[in-house]
Structures are given as C-alpha cells and as structure tokens.
Motif scaffolding. Structure first.
Motif, short mmCIF file in Angstrom:
data_model
loop_
_atom_site.label_atom_id
_atom_site.label_comp_id
_atom_site.label_asym_id
_atom_site.label_seq_id
_atom_site.Cartn_x
_atom_site.Cartn_y
_atom_site.Cartn_z
N GLY A 93 44.16 -41.35 -15.48
CA GLY A 93 44.08 -42.46 -14.93
C GLY A 93 43.40 -42.84 -13.56
O GLY A 93 43.10 -41.34 -13.50
N PRO A 94 43.41 -43.65 -12.85
CA PRO A 94 43.40 -44.06 -11.77
C PRO A 94 43.71 -42.54 -10.16
O PRO A 94 44.63 -42.54 -10.68
CB PRO A 94 42.88 -44.70 -11.25
N LEU A 95 42.99 -41.90 -9.48
CA LEU A 95 43.72 -41.10 -8.05
C LEU A 95 44.15 -41.82 -7.75
O LEU A 95 43.99 -42.53 -6.92
CB LEU A 95 42.55 -39.98 -9.22
N LEU A 96 45.97 -42.10 -7.24
CA LEU A 96 46.50 -42.43 -6.25
C LEU A 96 47.37 -40.41 -5.91
O LEU A 96 47.58 -39.96 -6.59
CB LEU A 96 47.07 -42.84 -6.90
N PRO A 97 47.84 -41.51 -5.00
CA PRO A 97 48.62 -39.47 -4.45
C PRO A 97 49.72 -38.99 -4.73
O PRO A 97 49.65 -38.14 -4.76
CB PRO A 97 48.65 -40.68 -2.44
N SER A 98 50.12 -40.11 -5.41
CA SER A 98 51.05 -39.93 -6.04
C SER A 98 50.94 -39.78 -7.95
O SER A 98 50.67 -40.94 -8.60
CB SER A 98 52.70 -40.83 -5.86
N LYS A 99 51.40 -38.58 -8.27
CA LYS A 99 51.34 -38.82 -9.90
C LYS A 99 51.64 -39.77 -10.20
O LYS A 99 51.60 -40.61 -11.49
CB LYS A 99 51.96 -37.75 -10.39
N THR A 154 45.63 -44.06 3.98
CA THR A 154 46.25 -44.41 3.64
C THR A 154 47.95 -43.33 4.20
O THR A 154 49.08 -43.68 5.22
CB THR A 154 47.36 -45.45 3.34
N THR A 155 47.44 -42.52 2.95
CA THR A 155 48.81 -41.94 2.97
C THR A 155 48.75 -40.69 4.79
O THR A 155 50.45 -40.27 5.24
CB THR A 155 48.46 -40.92 2.09
N ARG A 156 48.11 -40.42 4.92
CA ARG A 156 47.88 -40.20 6.33
C ARG A 156 48.36 -40.77 7.65
O ARG A 156 49.02 -40.41 8.34
CB ARG A 156 46.23 -39.45 6.60
N LYS A 157 47.97 -42.01 7.35
CA LYS A 157 48.46 -42.78 7.80
C LYS A 157 49.99 -43.23 8.45
O LYS A 157 50.76 -43.06 8.92
CB LYS A 157 48.08 -44.02 8.01
N ILE A 158 50.29 -43.31 7.58
CA ILE A 158 52.39 -42.90 6.56
C ILE A 158 52.88 -41.82 7.34
O ILE A 158 53.68 -41.17 8.02
CB ILE A 158 51.89 -43.17 5.28
N TRP A 183 57.54 -41.65 0.40
CA TRP A 183 56.36 -42.07 -0.48
C TRP A 183 57.25 -43.95 -1.03
O TRP A 183 56.34 -44.22 -1.35
CB TRP A 183 57.18 -41.08 -1.13
N ARG A 184 57.90 -44.23 -0.57
CA ARG A 184 58.46 -45.59 -1.10
C ARG A 184 57.32 -46.91 -0.19
O ARG A 184 57.38 -47.52 -0.48
CB ARG A 184 59.95 -46.11 -0.24
N GLU A 185 57.12 -46.41 0.81
CA GLU A 185 56.39 -47.26 1.60
C GLU A 185 55.10 -47.24 0.61
O GLU A 185 54.85 -47.93 0.59
CB GLU A 185 55.82 -46.63 3.11
N LEU A 186 54.09 -46.08 0.54
CA LEU A 186 53.36 -45.59 -0.20
C LEU A 186 53.07 -46.88 -1.71
O LEU A 186 52.03 -47.09 -1.96
CB LEU A 186 52.77 -44.18 -0.06
N ARG A 187 53.97 -46.81 -2.23
CA ARG A 187 54.76 -46.99 -3.54
C ARG A 187 54.42 -48.14 -3.12
O ARG A 187 53.59 -49.30 -4.13
CB ARG A 187 55.85 -46.99 -4.03
N ASN A 188 55.51 -49.18 -2.12
CA ASN A 188 55.34 -50.36 -2.15
C ASN A 188 53.88 -51.04 -1.73
O ASN A 188 53.61 -52.42 -2.10
CB ASN A 188 56.19 -50.75 -1.09
N LEU A 189 52.56 -50.41 -1.00
CA LEU A 189 51.91 -50.41 -0.48
C LEU A 189 51.38 -50.66 -1.73
O LEU A 189 50.43 -51.55 -2.25
CB LEU A 189 50.90 -50.15 0.12
N VAL A 190 51.28 -49.99 -3.39
CA VAL A 190 49.95 -49.88 -4.40
C VAL A 190 50.73 -51.61 -5.04
O VAL A 190 49.58 -51.89 -5.96
CB VAL A 190 51.00 -48.91 -4.79
N ILE A 191 51.67 -51.32 -4.66
CA ILE A 191 52.40 -52.68 -6.21
C ILE A 191 51.81 -53.47 -5.12
O ILE A 191 51.73 -55.08 -5.69
CB ILE A 191 54.53 -52.91 -5.95
N ASP A 192 52.02 -54.07 -3.90
CA ASP A 192 51.74 -55.35 -2.90
C ASP A 192 49.52 -54.99 -3.13
O ASP A 192 49.92 -56.55 -3.69
CB ASP A 192 51.80 -54.81 -1.19
N LEU A 193 49.32 -54.12 -3.50
CA LEU A 193 48.14 -54.41 -3.79
C LEU A 193 47.84 -54.74 -4.92
O LEU A 193 46.41 -56.16 -5.33
CB LEU A 193 46.70 -53.36 -3.25
N ARG A 194 48.55 -54.75 -6.36
CA ARG A 194 48.31 -55.40 -7.27
C ARG A 194 49.29 -57.03 -7.21
O ARG A 194 48.24 -57.19 -8.13
CB ARG A 194 48.63 -54.26 -8.58
N ASN A 195 49.86 -56.87 -6.87
CA ASN A 195 50.34 -57.97 -7.01
C ASN A 195 49.37 -59.59 -6.03
O ASN A 195 48.91 -60.71 -6.56
CB ASN A 195 51.19 -58.49 -6.14
#
Length: 257
Positions: A193-199, A135-139, A151-163
């Motif tokens: 914790g889980p490995l995601l692109p941003s700490k 996903t990071t590469r696509k962004i 980074w805002r786009e990636l953050r929002n995607l992680v939040i959307d997945l969570r929701n």
C-alpha cells in the motif's frame, strides 16, 4: 481522477455532479442514460488515495482533474512535473491550481481546514510519503519525545490526517509512493500500500478513504514511456490495497479517470 481529463479521450469519469456539488457522479452509460444506481446524487465528497512508483502520472492526473478550484498541499516544486506536462506557465498566470507548501504532517493537518474556509473545492496532498519522512525527522529532533513516544506521535498524526480529510467536507486526494507486500513482526502477511515510515501505518489511510487507486505500468497499453503506459487499479488485486466504494471504476482503467 475526480474531475475532467486534460484531453478529450474516452475514459471512465469520476467527476463533479451536474448540480455542481463536490460529489462523485458516474459517467453516463452508452445512449446517454445514467445507470439506475447512479441517478441518486451522492452527498459525500470524494476522499481518495493514489499510490504507486515514481513517474506514473499520479501528480499530473490530479493536476488535470483539479485544474480549477483546487489547491495542492505539497513540498516546494511539487507541481513542477505536472505543470510541464500540461503546459501550465505560472509566470504567465496560467497556474490555475494554487500551491501551498507543507513540510510536515503538522502543516498539512493545519492547512486543510484553512483552505476549505478560503473556498477551495478540491485539496490534494502530494507527496504524502515524503512529507511523512520529513515529519519523522522533525519528531526525531524533538527532545521532549523519547522512545516509543516518537512513534506514538507519528501514529497519531497519520490518524489525525485521516480524520481531517474526512471531516473538511470537500474533495480530498492523497498521493503517495508504494510499499511492497510484507510480513509483519508476528508473521502475518500484509498487503502492499502507501509508503509511510512505519509498516503498521500502511493500512490506516486505505481503511478510511473511499477510493484507493494503485498505479501500475501496464505492458499492454501503447506508449514509449512508463508514464504513457500507466494504469489505475481499483479492483481487488492479490496482496495490494485497492478499492472503490463508489462502484464506478473499472478494476483496471486508464490514468485519466
């Protein structure tokens, strides 16, 4: 995992309730009676996360737990190790779990509600870390997003997945690699914790899910391979995310939970 073990070993079960709903029920206590706290059937589906190093049976145990009525949202070939270990042969019609391929978080977020609508009771996203990397590469390749917007786009995607994982009303499980404990830019210690692109995203999903299992190699367990010595930790461990809001798992237990 949420379901049955592939083998008949004694284990602490996190299984479907007797009424057949997609909720978590506690294993009977010795003597056949359920503990008082477990007699009222929970109404919420299981929403969980498993993270750890490679080769510790995260995918295999999910495949065993969700062997009927389940779908794996994964990269191509994501179920190959689990299929080999469990003896499933897709070419002989023995692949009971459907593989649905997803390359990015955009795909995962779109697919989860669709699969629930098709009647799937259990959904596994595997491997979240690798899907997030793609996903990071696509962004990065999106010329319409610049600077911090990426980074805002990636953050929002992680939040959307969570929701979405919380709202689809079926059992949802996320598998990921692990990130070691670290110190953030402000000098504050942060749990591993889980490995995601941003700490900064390491805690976003563990904060929401009900059960967080950290998978580790237990040197006290028998077995020649790392996979055989895998243990699942849901109890408090210093500097690592782990929790059990259902209060049904041991702090450290066997992999076939």
């Amino acid at each position: 995992m949420v379901g049955e073990s592939p083998k008949g070993r004694d284990h602490v079960a996190v299984a479907a309730s007797p009424g057949g709903s997609n909720s978590v029920a506690q294993a009977p206590a010795p003597g056949g009676r359920r503990p008082l706290a477990a007699r009222a059937e929970p109404r919420e589906p299981a929403f969980g996360l498993t993270y750890g190093e490679l080769g510790l049976r995260k995918t295999t145990e999910c495949a065993a737990a969700f062997c009927t009525g389940g779908a794996f949202v994964c990269r191509r070939g994501g179920l190959l190790p689990a299929s080999s270990y469990l003896g499933l042969r897709p070419d002989l019609g023995q692949q009971l779990i459907r593989e649905v391929y997803a390359d990015t978080l955009y795909d995962v977020i779109r697919l989860l509600p669709i699969l629930v609508g098709k009647g799937y009771k259990h959904l596994v996203v595997d491997d979240l870390s690798m899907i997030a990397d793609d996903t990071t590469r696509k962004i990065d390749d999106d010329d319409e997003l610049r600077g911090w917007d990426k980074w805002r786009e990636l953050r929002n995607l992680v939040i959307d997945l969570r929701n979405v994982g919380r709202k689809v009303r079926c059992n949802v499980w996320l598998n990921a690699h692990s990130r070691d404990p670290f110190t953030d830019d402000n000098g504050n210690s942060q749990d591993g914790g889980p490995l995601l692109p941003s700490k900064n995203q390491t805690s976003k999903i563990p904060n929401e899910v009900d059960l967080v299992w950290r998978v580790v190699e237990d040197p006290d367990r028998p077995g020649r391979s790392r996979a055989a010595r895998a243990a699942f930790e849901s109890g408090a461990t210093p500097r690592w995310w782990a929790k059990d809001r259902h209060s049904i798992c041991p702090p450290r237990g066997p992999a076939n939970q």
